[in-house]
Structure formats: C-alpha cells, structure tokens
Design a protein around this motif. Structure first.
Motif, short mmCIF file in Angstrom:
data_model
loop_
_atom_site.label_atom_id
_atom_site.label_comp_id
_atom_site.label_asym_id
_atom_site.label_seq_id
_atom_site.Cartn_x
_atom_site.Cartn_y
_atom_site.Cartn_z
N CYS A 75 0.60 -3.38 -7.42
CA CYS A 75 0.69 -2.33 -6.07
C CYS A 75 1.47 -0.81 -6.83
N ILE A 127 0.44 -1.62 0.27
CA ILE A 127 0.10 -0.05 0.07
C ILE A 127 0.91 1.06 -0.37
N LEU A 128 1.82 1.02 0.83
CA LEU A 128 2.82 2.20 0.38
C LEU A 128 3.43 2.37 -0.82
N ALA A 141 -4.78 -1.77 -6.65
CA ALA A 141 -5.18 -2.09 -5.39
C ALA A 141 -5.42 -2.53 -4.45
N ALA A 193 -6.66 2.79 -7.97
CA ALA A 193 -6.90 2.38 -6.34
C ALA A 193 -7.75 1.05 -6.74
N GLY A 233 1.08 5.02 -2.52
CA GLY A 233 0.78 5.81 -2.12
C GLY A 233 1.39 6.60 -2.24
N THR A 272 7.75 5.75 -5.13
CA THR A 272 7.57 3.99 -5.49
C THR A 272 8.70 2.44 -6.35
N GLY A 329 0.53 2.44 -8.03
CA GLY A 329 1.27 4.14 -8.18
C GLY A 329 1.27 4.92 -9.54
#
Length: 332
Positions: A243, A185-186, A277, A274, A189, A198, A247
C-alpha cells in the motif's frame, strides 16, 4: 413544455430500450437478436439525449428519475464488461495484481526500507530507554505489554490459548482487518502529497514493531516474539509495504509527470496504484484470518517460523511468476 408533450413521440423508444435491457439483465445477451443488439446503442443514445433535454427544461421529477435509471441500466448493458464477478476477480488475482506489483519494484524497495528503518529505530530507542515505548505505542495497542510488563505476562500473551472459532476467526479477525485496512488505505491515499506522509506512516508502523521487539528482547523473549509476529507479519507487513508502494507510485507521477500533465500522468498510472492497493487490502483479509485464529492454534515458535517461511515463499512465487509473460485481457 408539458411532460405529456415531451413524452409523445419519444416514449415508444424508451419502452423498447427498457424491454431490451430487462431481457438482457434477466436472461443474458443471448436473449436479444442481432438486429436488436445493433439497435440498442441507438436507443440508448436517444434516451440519453431525452434525459439531457428533460433536465434543461425542468420536467417532472418522476420522468427525470425514470430516464436516469433507464440510461444507467442501458449503459451497463451496452458498454459494461461481459464477464461475471467471479471471472473478473479471477483475472485480477491471476494477472492484474501480480503484474502491477512487478512494475512497482523500486517503489516497493523504498517502502520496505522506510519500514525497516522504523523497526530499527524503534528497537534502538526502546532498548536504550524503555519509556520510549509509551511515547511510540498507543495504550490501546500496547494492551499492558509495556516497560512494566513481566516476562511471565509477555509469555502468556505470546502463547495464549485459542479463544474458539467465533472469537478468533470472526470477531477478532474482523476487528484486525478493519483497523489494518484503514491504516493501509490511508498510506496509499496520502501518496498525492508527494509521498511524504506515506513514508512517515511506514516509518511509524515500523517504530511500533521495533518497540515491541525491544520490550521482548529485554525479557529474553525476542525469538518467541519474532515467531509470534512472523506467522501473520509476512502477509500483514507485506500488505502495508505494498500500500505504501502504491502511494509512492502516485507521488512519483505527481512529482515527475514526464511529458504528460500531472492529471494525465495520474490517469495513466493511477490504475496500477489502485490495483496494488486493492490487492493489498485482500492480503490484509488473509492476514486477519491468520492473526485472529491460526497464530494461537500454532503455539510452538518453530512451527510459527515454518508457517511464516511457507507463506513468504508462496507470496514470492505468486508475485514473481503468476501471470508473467502472458497477455490476458478481459473481453469487452
């Protein structure tokens, strides 16, 4: 204006709306008549107007809380989706997630290249100078599998016995899911920072994998290590890459918004990122289940490769063909 004066002439509409909302919540939309269904949006807007006035004239807090709760419940009934949670999840995994992944093809290629670069760099660095391992891999993650580890110890980790259902599928799998999902998720994000963090996170995760491969290569255990990693790595690393790709979708729309403003471009395309992710986090749950228990239950390297090949084919078919060409939408 006193609360009693404000309520006079309005409370009847609030009570009627509350009754309709309660009936729908308990027995479904079929519990109200056609006339009541047409009247509900009018009652909702009237209650919303009353809430706006109540906030501006600072009436008592109990009335404000009542109107806030009533309008929120009414909004969900009037404008909320008419599908169940199960139906929504089914639509997401059958159509939304694979379709979003297919639309992010080149973002996925870039994310994959970044991780592959990290794996290659980590392997070359540690293979040329073993002390690089300590600089790349945190102590907590290494678990004693560093330059000083013997071949016997590394082999004992690769083929460790199963710890039982509770320790493997509940405790360890939950721990893996929490840690992996946080990192994934980081990487999604921080995509708004032009995608640079990323890509760095993807490269770093690749460095860790490459460092482990090099240590096992030096002990003659490279094939066993790849089999040990592949059984869950197909799903886990795939989720990290997705993920990262999400990003990069965000980064692209910030750097190249096209004819829209950056905020408009994010609003239009942010949903796709989203969705990717969220789906990737679900993949990490599956990966945690595999890594936590199945990896040690399947303790023969050839079987591990076979399991990894099957999962790779299944994910490939899912992303390439699931929901392809179909026009499906949740009913409003």
């Amino acid at each position: 204006m006193r609360s009693a004066e404000f309520r006079r002439g309005r409370e009847e509409g609030w009570r009627e709306l509350e009754d309709l909302v309660t009936r729908v919540e308990k027995r479904g939309i079929k519990s109200v008549s056609a006339d009541e269904l047409q009247k509900m949006p009018l009652l909702y807007r009237s209650a919303l107007s009353s809430l706006s006035v109540a906030r501006s004239i600072a009436l008592d807090r109990n009335l404000l809380r009542y109107l806030e709760a009533l309008t929120l419940r009414a909004y969900l009934v009037v404008y909320g989706p008419r599908t169940s949670l199960i139906a929504g999840l089914s639509h997401f995994f059958r159509y939304g997630f694979p379709d979003a992944v297919r639309k992010a093809g080149w973002h996925i290629l870039i994310a994959f290249a970044a991780m592959a670069l990290g794996i290659a760099a980590g392997f070359v660095l540690v293979n040329s100078e073993a002390e690089w391992f300590n600089a790349i891999v945190p102590d907590g993650l290494a678990g004693g599998r560093g330059p000083s580890a013997s071949a016997e110890y590394l082999r004992s980790v690769l083929f460790a016995p199963w710890d039982g259902f509770k320790e493997s599928f509940i405790v360890f799998a939950n721990y893996l899911f929490q840690n992996n999902s946080m990192v994934a998720i980081l990487s999604f994000g921080v995509g708004f920072m032009a995608g640079v963090p990323t890509l760095l996170l993807l490269v770093y995760n690749g460095l860790i994998v490459g460092a482990f491969l090099a240590i096992h290569y030096q002990r003659g255990l490279l094939v066993d290590c790849i089999g040990w990693l592949s059984i869950h790595g197909v799903t886990e690393l795939g989720a990290f890459i997705l993920c990262g790709a999400a990003g990069l979708v965000v980064a692209e729309k910030i750097i190249f918004p096209g004819r829209y403003s950056r905020l408009e471009a994010l609003a239009i395309h942010g949903k796709q990122a989203a969705i990717i992710a969220c789906g990737a986090v679900a993949m990490l749950f599956i990966a945690g289940f595999i890594e936590g228990g199945l990896r040690q239950l399947i303790n023969v390297t050839s079987w591990r490769f076979a399991f990894a090949a099957v999962t790779a084919v299944l994910w490939g078919v899912y992303f390439l063909y699931c929901g392809k060409g179909a026009q499906h939408a949740l009913s409003a």
